[in-house]
Design an enzyme around this catalytic site. Structure first.
Site, PDB file in Angstrom:
ATOM      1  N   SER A 196       0.799  -1.103  -0.129  1.00  0.00           N
ATOM      2  CA  SER A 196       0.139   0.138   0.074  1.00  0.00           C
ATOM      3  C   SER A 196       0.828   1.237   0.068  1.00  0.00           C
ATOM      4  O   SER A 196       1.969   1.123   0.399  1.00  0.00           O
ATOM      5  CB  SER A 196      -0.919  -0.128   1.133  1.00  0.00           C
ATOM      6  OG  SER A 196      -1.540   1.180   1.529  1.00  0.00           O
ATOM      7  N   TYR A 209      -1.724  -1.065  10.447  1.00  0.00           N
ATOM      8  CA  TYR A 209      -1.782  -1.150   8.803  1.00  0.00           C
ATOM      9  C   TYR A 209      -0.273  -0.821   8.219  1.00  0.00           C
ATOM     10  O   TYR A 209       0.087  -1.560   7.499  1.00  0.00           O
ATOM     11  CB  TYR A 209      -2.894  -0.572   8.351  1.00  0.00           C
ATOM     12  CG  TYR A 209      -3.167  -0.697   6.941  1.00  0.00           C
ATOM     13  CD1 TYR A 209      -3.725  -1.591   6.420  1.00  0.00           C
ATOM     14  CD2 TYR A 209      -2.803   0.324   6.074  1.00  0.00           C
ATOM     15  CE1 TYR A 209      -3.937  -1.848   4.910  1.00  0.00           C
ATOM     16  CE2 TYR A 209      -3.218   0.155   4.519  1.00  0.00           C
ATOM     17  CZ  TYR A 209      -3.567  -1.023   4.393  1.00  0.00           C
ATOM     18  OH  TYR A 209      -3.849  -0.936   2.788  1.00  0.00           O
TER      19      TYR A 209
END
Length: 336
Positions: A196, A209
Site C-alpha cells: 500500500s 496497517y
C-alpha cells in the site's frame, strides 16, 4: 558454476550467484568493512543477478496463477486480466464468491479454493490441491489483505497478530509455500506482493496497517534481489485508493477477542469506505496495470504520484540523520 544458477533459466550471474550467508562475510576477505559487505567486490549484491535486467513474463497462456483475495476488489481485477491472457487461475479466498468474468474469459480456466492466508497448514493443503488439480504454479499474487485499525491507547496482541498475520504473514506464507517449486521450475516465475502507499510513507492509515505494509515492501525488495538468480521476478504493488469494499470485508473478519471499534475509529472507517468509493480507482484497471507490470518485470507498481513529496521529505530526513551521525561519530572518535 553452481547448478542452481542456470537451471532452466539461462541466466548468467554478474559474478557468481551465492547465498547471502556465504563467503562474502568472511573476515579474512580483502574488504571486510561494513561498506565492503554491502557494496564491495565480494558483497551479496555484487554476486547476484541484477533483477532489473531480467525479462518479464510474456507467455501467460496455460500458466497457472494463484491469486489470494481473488474474489473481489483488486484481486478480482488481477484474475480477469490473467484470464484475458489465457492463464489458468486459482482463486484463494476466505469467503470465495462467484465473479463476473466478462465475455472474453473462459470459466473452465478458473477454480476457487477457500483459504485463510494466515493459516499455514491450510495453505499447504490448498497449494497441494491446486498442484493436483491445475498443475505447477508459476505466477503468485499475494493480494489478500485487511485494513483494520486500533488507537495506540487500545492496542492489543490480538489485533497485532490479526493484522500482521493476514497482511504480512499471509504474504510470507504464500512465498514460503510456492517458492521452493518455483526455484526448481524450468520456467521463469513471478511473484507480486500487495502492499500500500502506507508501506511507503507513514500517514493516517494507523500504526498496525502501516507496520504490516512496510513489512511487505521490505520483504519484496529483498526477495527481488535474492530470487533473481533463480529466474523469479518479484514486484510490490503499493496502490493508493481503489474502489473496493476492503473496509467492510475487514469488519467481517475482525476477531471477536479484539472487541468492538471505538466510536471514533468506526467513524474513521466509515469515512475511508466512502472515500474509496468516491475517489478510488476501478479495481479492474488496477488489476490490468498490475499484470502489465509483470510483463515488464517492474519492481514497483504504484497507482498515483501524490505521495512523491512526502517520500522525498522522508528520504531527506533519513539522509540528514545519517549525515548528523557521521559527523558526530567522526568527531567523537578523535576525543575518546
Amino acid at each position: 558454476m553452481p547448478d542452481n544458477v542456470t537451471r532452466g533459466h539461462d541466466i548468467e550471474p554478474t559474478l557468481t550467484a551465492v547465498d547471502p550467508a556465504d563467503e562474502y562475510l568472511n573476515p579474512e576477505s580483502a574488504d571486510s568493512s561494513w561498506e565492503g559487505v554491502l557494496t564491495g567486490e565480494n558483497s551479496a549484491l555484487q554476486r547476484t543477478v541484477d533483477p532489473d535486467t531480467q525479462p518479464g513474463i510474456d507467455d501467460f497462456a496455460d500458466r497457472v496463477a494463484f491469486v489470494t483475495g481473488g474474489s473481489r476488489g483488486v484481486g478480482r481485477g488481477i484474475v480477469r486480466a490473467l484470464l484475458r491472457r489465457g492463464a489458468i487461475v486459482a482463486i484463494a479466498d476466505k469467503y470465495p464468491e462467484p465473479i463476473d468474468l466478462g465475455e472474453d474469459a473462459d470459466p473452465t480456466r478458473l477454480r476457487s479454493y477457500q483459504l485463510d492466508v494466515s493459516d499455514r497448514e491450510q495453505y499447504a493443503r490448498v497449494a497441494a490441491e491446486v498442484k493436483r488439480d491445475l498443475g505447477e504454479v508459476t505466477l503468485l499474487f499475494n493480494n489478500a489483505g485487511i485494513a483494520d485499525s486500533a488507537s495506540p491507547s487500545r492496542m492489543s496482541y490480538q489485533m497485532w497478530d490479526h493484522m500482521l498475520g493476514v497482511n504480512l504473514g499471509g504474504v510470507y506464507n504464500g512465498i514460503q509455500t510456492f517458492t521452493p517449486d518455483m526455484i526448481e521450475s524450468p520456467r521463469r516465475c513471478h511473484i507480486v506482493n500487495t502492499a500500500s502507499e502506507a508501506g511507503l510513507v507513514a500517514g493516517g492509515s494507523g500504526f498496525l496497517y502501516t507496520a504490516s505494509k512496510y513489512g511487505v515492501v521490505g520483504l519484496s525488495e529483498s526477495l527481488r534481489f535474492e530470487l533473481a538468480h533463480h529466474g523469479i521476478g518479484v514486484s510490490v504493488l503499493s496502490p493508493g485508493p481503489v474502489a473496493t469494499d476492503i473496509v467492510e470485508n475487514t469488519r467481517r473478519l475482525r476477531p471477536a477477542e479484539a472487541g468492538d471499534h471505538t466510536a471514533r475509529t468506526g467513524q474513521m472507517l466509515d469515512l475511508v469506505h466512502e472515500i474509496l468509493h468516491l475517489h478510488g480507482l476501478d479495481p479492474d484497471l488496477v488489476g490490468e496495470y498490475t499484470v502489465q507490470a509483470v510483463e515488464s518485470n517492474a519492481a514497483y507498481i504504484n497507482t498515483r504520484n501524490t505521495t512523491t513529496e512526502l517520500l522525498r521529505q522522508r528520504t531527506d530526513a533519513i539522509i540528514a540523520a545519517m549525515d548528523h551521525a557521521q559527523d558526530f561519530f567522526e568527531t567523537s572518535a578523535t576525543k575518546v
